[in-house]
Design an enzyme around this catalytic site. Sequence first.
Site, PDB file in Angstrom:
ATOM      1  N   GLU A 176       4.468  -0.605   1.924  1.00 37.41           N
ATOM      2  CA  GLU A 176       4.581  -0.724   0.466  1.00 37.41           C
ATOM      3  C   GLU A 176       4.569  -2.166  -0.037  1.00 37.41           C
ATOM      4  O   GLU A 176       4.595  -2.413  -1.233  1.00 37.41           O
ATOM      5  CB  GLU A 176       5.859  -0.049  -0.067  1.00 37.41           C
ATOM      6  CG  GLU A 176       5.964   1.432   0.195  1.00 37.41           C
ATOM      7  CD  GLU A 176       7.239   2.028  -0.370  1.00 37.41           C
ATOM      8  OE1 GLU A 176       7.987   1.307  -1.079  1.00 37.41           O
ATOM      9  OE2 GLU A 176       7.512   3.214  -0.102  1.00 37.41           O
ATOM     10  N   GLU A 201       0.836  -1.201   0.000  1.00 29.80           N
ATOM     11  CA  GLU A 201       0.000   0.000   0.000  1.00 29.80           C
ATOM     12  C   GLU A 201       0.871   1.251   0.000  1.00 29.80           C
ATOM     13  O   GLU A 201       2.048   1.210   0.303  1.00 29.80           O
ATOM     14  CB  GLU A 201      -0.934   0.031   1.216  1.00 29.80           C
ATOM     15  CG  GLU A 201      -0.348  -0.481   2.521  1.00 29.80           C
ATOM     16  CD  GLU A 201       0.865   0.268   3.020  1.00 29.80           C
ATOM     17  OE1 GLU A 201       0.857   1.523   2.969  1.00 29.80           O
ATOM     18  OE2 GLU A 201       1.841  -0.364   3.466  1.00 29.80           O
TER      19      GLU A 201
END
Length: 378
Positions: free
Chosen positions: A342, A199
Amino acid sequence: MKKIYLIISIIVILVAGFLFYRMKGNSLKSTLEEAKKAIKEPDQQAMELCKRRWDSIAKPLHSLGKLEDNLVKIAGITGSADIHLEKKALVTMCADNGVVEEGVTQTGQEVTAIVTDNFLNKKATASILCSMAGADIFPVDIGVAAETHVIDRKIAWGTKNMTKGPAMTREEAQQALETGISMVEELKNKGYSLIATGEMGIGNTTTSSAVASVLLNEEVEKMTGRGAGLSSEGMTRKINAIKKAIEINQPDPTDGVDVLSKVGGFDIAGMAGIFIGGAVYGVPIVIDGFISAVAALAAARICPLVKEYMLASHVSKEPAAHLILEALGLSAPLHCDMCLGEGTGAVVLFPILDLACGVYNGMSTFQDIQVEEYKPLA
């Protein structure tokens, strides 16, 4: 006469638009419900065959520990003990969060769009790790508050400020979930056999802490960390914002979609959809850190069987991460004190799974070398 035709045309357009909107909403609900109905128990026979293969390999029984366990789980997920993980992907769900208005972050939300685009030019940590691990990265703009150049699945230009009302509508939350489900379907059709979740979204440790606090019925202080490095003053604002959002919105802890819509984010809901999609399409999905784990927990609340299709990667340094993994009944093989997000921790697991596959598929059996097999201790 022309005026009458014009009025009739306008009425027809309005009615058609209304019916399309209603059909779209029903379709979203129906699709999510159909996805839940499609999820079955993992294939026990495939898991047993995988265990037998491991036990036949010329080494001490279960001596590779969680490497063996993960492949057994993958066999159950895919329905086959013939395991190959050559095509791996990381899907990063990118979105902005309205709660940033409350001063809960160290940087502004403009950073979300910058990092989102950096995923494509190999300047982000996750994209560099993917290139090293032999994986492809698929960044998805599911709600960034700016124009981006990645996969466009934008539902809205960021969520609303959850301290003033719901972060999104229930229909938007369902749409985000379905976006994740559809990404799994697309990647499976392209031959990908392993997907990691990631994300990007400034403010998403705030939304994640809110969702985790509600779903686990824990105090906000216990579930909230400093994220990217908040000051003590910023930490106080973050905790107060989460408490206010929960008090105003009263999310139902038994309804994962309700919690996501009221105090979550598009990125979290999109990842939750990826976990659901993995269970629907028989693709193992790797949890990253705290935010990804919160999405996994929300997915498991929506459909409990989904957790059987998840692989844990690492224990995030965020304070609530281990509590969420415990709630999911998962144990992470890596303890690296990572908290970058991430999808970085999930991608770090990829080479380890490749090593496990190398032994599983390539090593001689006891029968091959004509040595008596190890027997389990009584």
